[in-house]
Scaffold this active site. Structure first.
Site, PDB file in Angstrom:
ATOM      1  N   GLY A   1       9.968  11.336  37.270  1.00  0.00           N
ATOM      2  CA  GLY A   1       9.469  12.389  36.787  1.00  0.00           C
ATOM      3  C   GLY A   1       8.086  13.228  36.916  1.00  0.00           C
ATOM      4  O   GLY A   1       7.924  14.339  37.265  1.00  0.00           O
TER       5      GLY A   1
ATOM      6  N   GLU B   1       2.223  10.469  33.127  1.00  0.00           N
ATOM      7  CA  GLU B   1       3.525  10.507  32.882  1.00  0.00           C
ATOM      8  C   GLU B   1       3.896  12.017  32.699  1.00  0.00           C
ATOM      9  O   GLU B   1       3.096  13.093  32.730  1.00  0.00           O
ATOM     10  CB  GLU B   1       3.926  10.116  31.380  1.00  0.00           C
ATOM     11  CG  GLU B   1       4.656   8.684  31.379  1.00  0.00           C
ATOM     12  CD  GLU B   1       6.141   8.716  31.618  1.00  0.00           C
ATOM     13  OE1 GLU B   1       6.289   9.577  32.231  1.00  0.00           O
ATOM     14  OE2 GLU B   1       6.542   7.845  31.384  1.00  0.00           O
ATOM     15  N   ASP B   2       5.369  12.264  33.087  1.00  0.00           N
ATOM     16  CA  ASP B   2       5.710  13.593  33.055  1.00  0.00           C
ATOM     17  C   ASP B   2       5.630  14.096  31.593  1.00  0.00           C
ATOM     18  O   ASP B   2       5.463  15.340  31.316  1.00  0.00           O
ATOM     19  CB  ASP B   2       6.966  13.915  33.708  1.00  0.00           C
ATOM     20  CG  ASP B   2       8.019  13.008  33.235  1.00  0.00           C
ATOM     21  OD1 ASP B   2       7.667  11.968  32.644  1.00  0.00           O
ATOM     22  OD2 ASP B   2       9.201  12.998  33.926  1.00  0.00           O
TER      23      ASP B   2
ATOM     24  N   ASP C   1       8.599  11.292  25.084  1.00  0.00           N
ATOM     25  CA  ASP C   1       9.690  11.631  24.498  1.00  0.00           C
ATOM     26  C   ASP C   1       9.685  10.721  23.230  1.00  0.00           C
ATOM     27  O   ASP C   1       9.022  10.866  22.142  1.00  0.00           O
ATOM     28  CB  ASP C   1      11.113  11.826  25.144  1.00  0.00           C
ATOM     29  CG  ASP C   1      12.027  12.436  24.588  1.00  0.00           C
ATOM     30  OD1 ASP C   1      12.008  13.450  24.055  1.00  0.00           O
ATOM     31  OD2 ASP C   1      13.401  11.802  24.911  1.00  0.00           O
TER      32      ASP C   1
ATOM     33  N   LYS D   1       6.170  15.439  23.232  1.00  0.00           N
ATOM     34  CA  LYS D   1       7.183  15.879  22.268  1.00  0.00           C
ATOM     35  C   LYS D   1       7.122  14.995  20.776  1.00  0.00           C
ATOM     36  O   LYS D   1       7.792  14.267  20.580  1.00  0.00           O
ATOM     37  CB  LYS D   1       8.692  15.724  22.639  1.00  0.00           C
ATOM     38  CG  LYS D   1       9.269  16.788  23.605  1.00  0.00           C
ATOM     39  CD  LYS D   1      10.773  16.168  23.862  1.00  0.00           C
ATOM     40  CE  LYS D   1      11.437  17.149  24.859  1.00  0.00           C
ATOM     41  NZ  LYS D   1      12.688  16.525  25.345  1.00  0.00           N
TER      42      LYS D   1
ATOM     43  N   ASP E   1      14.095  16.406  35.791  1.00  0.00           N
ATOM     44  CA  ASP E   1      15.467  16.785  36.195  1.00  0.00           C
ATOM     45  C   ASP E   1      16.408  16.716  35.300  1.00  0.00           C
ATOM     46  O   ASP E   1      16.055  16.416  33.962  1.00  0.00           O
ATOM     47  CB  ASP E   1      15.893  15.357  37.258  1.00  0.00           C
ATOM     48  CG  ASP E   1      15.942  14.054  36.448  1.00  0.00           C
ATOM     49  OD1 ASP E   1      15.335  13.907  35.723  1.00  0.00           O
ATOM     50  OD2 ASP E   1      17.410  13.761  36.654  1.00  0.00           O
TER      51      ASP E   1
ATOM     52  N   ARG F   1      14.169  19.234  40.341  1.00  0.00           N
ATOM     53  CA  ARG F   1      12.909  18.664  40.173  1.00  0.00           C
ATOM     54  C   ARG F   1      11.913  19.435  40.980  1.00  0.00           C
ATOM     55  O   ARG F   1      10.646  19.366  40.933  1.00  0.00           O
ATOM     56  CB  ARG F   1      12.880  17.297  40.596  1.00  0.00           C
ATOM     57  CG  ARG F   1      13.513  16.163  39.971  1.00  0.00           C
ATOM     58  CD  ARG F   1      13.177  14.883  40.475  1.00  0.00           C
ATOM     59  NE  ARG F   1      14.078  13.501  40.132  1.00  0.00           N
ATOM     60  CZ  ARG F   1      13.927  12.978  38.781  1.00  0.00           C
ATOM     61  NH1 ARG F   1      12.822  13.365  38.192  1.00  0.00           N
ATOM     62  NH2 ARG F   1      14.776  11.917  38.364  1.00  0.00           N
TER      63      ARG F   1
HETATM   64  P1  5GP Z   1      10.688   8.562  26.505  1.00  0.00           P
HETATM   65  O1  5GP Z   1      11.621   8.831  25.629  1.00  0.00           O
HETATM   66  O2  5GP Z   1      10.685   6.814  26.877  1.00  0.00           O
HETATM   67  O3  5GP Z   1       9.134   8.546  25.806  1.00  0.00           O
HETATM   68  O4  5GP Z   1      10.555   9.182  27.731  1.00  0.00           O
HETATM   69  C1  5GP Z   1      11.292   8.508  28.920  1.00  0.00           C
HETATM   70  C2  5GP Z   1      11.366   9.404  30.175  1.00  0.00           C
HETATM   71  O5  5GP Z   1      12.754  10.438  29.862  1.00  0.00           O
HETATM   72  C3  5GP Z   1      10.281  10.437  30.304  1.00  0.00           C
HETATM   73  O6  5GP Z   1       9.390   9.819  31.164  1.00  0.00           O
HETATM   74  C4  5GP Z   1      11.050  11.462  31.119  1.00  0.00           C
HETATM   75  O7  5GP Z   1      11.147  11.168  32.449  1.00  0.00           O
HETATM   76  C5  5GP Z   1      12.694  11.668  30.365  1.00  0.00           C
HETATM   77  N1  5GP Z   1      12.525  12.584  29.525  1.00  0.00           N
HETATM   78  C6  5GP Z   1      12.190  12.619  28.239  1.00  0.00           C
HETATM   79  N2  5GP Z   1      12.292  13.815  28.057  1.00  0.00           N
HETATM   80  C7  5GP Z   1      12.847  14.724  28.729  1.00  0.00           C
HETATM   81  C8  5GP Z   1      13.129  16.059  28.688  1.00  0.00           C
HETATM   82  O8  5GP Z   1      13.085  16.898  27.886  1.00  0.00           O
HETATM   83  N3  5GP Z   1      13.593  16.504  30.065  1.00  0.00           N
HETATM   84  C9  5GP Z   1      13.746  15.738  31.187  1.00  0.00           C
HETATM   85  N4  5GP Z   1      14.169  16.347  32.380  1.00  0.00           N
HETATM   86  N5  5GP Z   1      13.318  14.451  31.346  1.00  0.00           N
HETATM   87  C10 5GP Z   1      12.978  13.808  29.908  1.00  0.00           C
HETATM   88 MG    MG Z   2       8.848   9.792  33.142  1.00  0.00          MG
END
Ligand code: 5GP
Ligand code: MG
Length: 178
Positions: free
Chosen positions: A48, A102-103, A106, A134, A162, A168
């Site tokens: 991402g 990081e993108d 979440d 978030k 994505d 993407r």
């Molecule tokens: P985490 O929940 O571990 O913080 O996030 C894991 C990964 O899930 C992120 O790095 C990202 O690639 C993906 N992700 C989390 N939230 C979103 C979202 O709203 N949209 C998309 N496309 N990917 C997300």
């Molecule tokens: Mg990511």
């Protein structure tokens, strides 16, 4: 910008290409100032973050290195909760100033699981730059040091992010229509 369809879902325009580029430039400036003479190593979390990382790295005008790793924790629009390292880190981290790119943060699960592995290798310092954050979704105590946009707990895509592998390539970010 207009509404788009990806697979069976509708997404509405959320962050424009211009807003994103201005924000990436702002983060780049902060890093250039904060890391002057420290020669940071950017560690990009694939897939991402690839687009954010490329744009961000171009704004860096101090000596810096970049490397890439792949961690997978997401399927469809829901986090699976399991973090798997798919591509390992062969770079030497010890005594280096690390910036994780990081993108989006979440749930925080990905970095919560991965950061201890990095800390084990004794970096000189460790910070996180995330384009999106978030806070309402965050379960693990992970807060980025550099944040592009703080956003509500809604699924977004585009600019590297994505939906089941698609979208993407978009230069802007779109939000799932509920
Ligand atoms: P985490 O929940 O571990 O913080 O996030 C894991 C990964 O899930 C992120 O790095 C990202 O690639 C993906 N992700 C989390 N939230 C979103 C979202 O709203 N949209 C998309 N496309 N990917 C997300
Ligand atoms: Mg990511």
């Amino acid at each position: 910008m207009h509404t788009i369809q990806v697979k069976n879902k509708t997404f509405i325009p959320y962050l424009s290409e211009k807003e994103i580029q201005e924000t990436v430039n702002r983060i780049g400036k902060e890093i250039n100032t904060d890391y002057k003479n420290l020669q940071p190593l950017f560690i990009v979390i694939l897939n991402g973050a690839f687009m954010f990382a490329a744009d961000l790295f171009k704004t860096i005008n101090i000596d810096a290195e970049i490397s890439f790793i792949k961690l997978i924790s997401y399927k469809g629009t829901r986090s699976t909760g399991n973090v798997i390292t798919a591509i390992g880190l062969d770079e030497l981290i010890k005594n280096k100033h690390i910036i994780i790119v990081e993108d989006i943060i979440d749930t925080g699960n990905t970095l919560h699981t991965f950061l201890p592995q990095l800390i084990d290798q004794q970096p000189a310092s460790l910070k996180i730059a995330s384009l999106l954050y978030k806070p309402e979704a965050t379960i693990y105590p992970i807060k980025p040091d550099y944040i592009g946009f703080t956003i509500p707990n809604k699924f977004v895509l585009g600019y590297g992010l994505d939906y089941d592998g698609l979208a993407r390539n978009l230069s802007a970010i779109y939000q799932l229509q509920e």
